[in-house]
Design a protein around this motif. Structure first.
Motif, short mmCIF file in Angstrom:
data_model
loop_
_atom_site.label_atom_id
_atom_site.label_comp_id
_atom_site.label_asym_id
_atom_site.label_seq_id
_atom_site.Cartn_x
_atom_site.Cartn_y
_atom_site.Cartn_z
N LEU A 1 5.87 1.26 -0.77
CA LEU A 1 7.24 1.22 -0.29
C LEU A 1 7.56 -0.19 0.19
O LEU A 1 6.81 -0.77 0.97
N TYR A 2 8.65 -0.72 -0.27
CA TYR A 2 9.10 -2.03 0.18
C TYR A 2 10.38 -1.87 0.99
O TYR A 2 11.29 -1.16 0.58
N LEU A 3 10.40 -2.51 2.13
CA LEU A 3 11.59 -2.46 3.00
C LEU A 3 12.03 -3.88 3.33
O LEU A 3 11.19 -4.77 3.52
N ARG A 4 13.30 -4.04 3.44
CA ARG A 4 13.81 -5.34 3.88
C ARG A 4 13.55 -5.47 5.37
O ARG A 4 13.82 -4.54 6.14
N GLN A 5 13.03 -6.59 5.78
CA GLN A 5 12.68 -6.80 7.18
C GLN A 5 13.90 -6.63 8.08
O GLN A 5 13.81 -6.01 9.14
N ASP A 6 15.04 -7.14 7.67
CA ASP A 6 16.22 -7.07 8.52
C ASP A 6 16.73 -5.64 8.72
O ASP A 6 17.47 -5.37 9.65
N SER A 7 16.30 -4.71 7.88
CA SER A 7 16.75 -3.33 8.03
C SER A 7 15.92 -2.55 9.05
O SER A 7 16.37 -1.51 9.54
N ILE A 8 14.73 -3.02 9.37
CA ILE A 8 13.89 -2.27 10.32
C ILE A 8 13.44 -3.07 11.54
O ILE A 8 12.94 -2.49 12.49
N ALA A 9 13.61 -4.38 11.52
CA ALA A 9 13.07 -5.22 12.60
C ALA A 9 13.63 -4.85 13.97
O ALA A 9 12.86 -4.68 14.93
N VAL B 1 10.53 7.67 13.83
CA VAL B 1 10.30 7.70 12.39
C VAL B 1 11.46 8.37 11.69
O VAL B 1 11.94 7.89 10.65
N HIS B 2 11.97 9.44 12.27
CA HIS B 2 13.12 10.14 11.68
C HIS B 2 14.34 9.22 11.65
O HIS B 2 15.07 9.18 10.65
N GLU B 3 14.58 8.47 12.73
CA GLU B 3 15.73 7.56 12.78
C GLU B 3 15.61 6.43 11.75
O GLU B 3 16.61 5.95 11.23
N LEU B 4 14.39 6.00 11.47
CA LEU B 4 14.18 4.89 10.54
C LEU B 4 14.12 5.33 9.09
O LEU B 4 14.14 4.50 8.18
N THR B 5 14.03 6.64 8.86
CA THR B 5 13.96 7.16 7.50
C THR B 5 15.36 7.28 6.92
O THR B 5 16.20 7.97 7.50
N PRO B 6 15.59 6.59 5.79
CA PRO B 6 16.94 6.65 5.20
C PRO B 6 17.28 8.02 4.64
O PRO B 6 16.52 8.84 4.34
#
Length: 65
Positions: free
Chosen positions: A2-10, A60-65
């Motif tokens: 899984l690849y995530l953009r850093q700015d979306s989760i930092a 984890v639920h909040e960060l899951t799209p």
């Protein structure tokens, strides 16, 4: 993988880590450990341990799209 953009989760991860690693949280963890070592009630301690587990699951639920 899984690849995530850093700015979306930092920011959410930074907030979570700041809260979890705050002085109060660390002090509570140390107190809990000392309480068990001194013969504290394991059932009561399990409730205390369950709280961070719930917080983690919510994050984890909040960060899951």
């Amino acid at each position: 993988m899984l690849y995530l953009r850093q700015d979306s989760i930092a920011d959410p991860v930074d907030r979570f880590l700041t809260e979890e690693l705050s002085h109060r949280t660390l002090a509570d963890a140390l107190t809990s450990s000392r309480t068990l070592d001194a013969g504290g009630e394991p059932v009561l301690m399990a409730g205390w341990i369950g709280e961070p587990t719930t917080i983690k699951a919510m994050t984890v639920h909040e960060l899951t799209p």
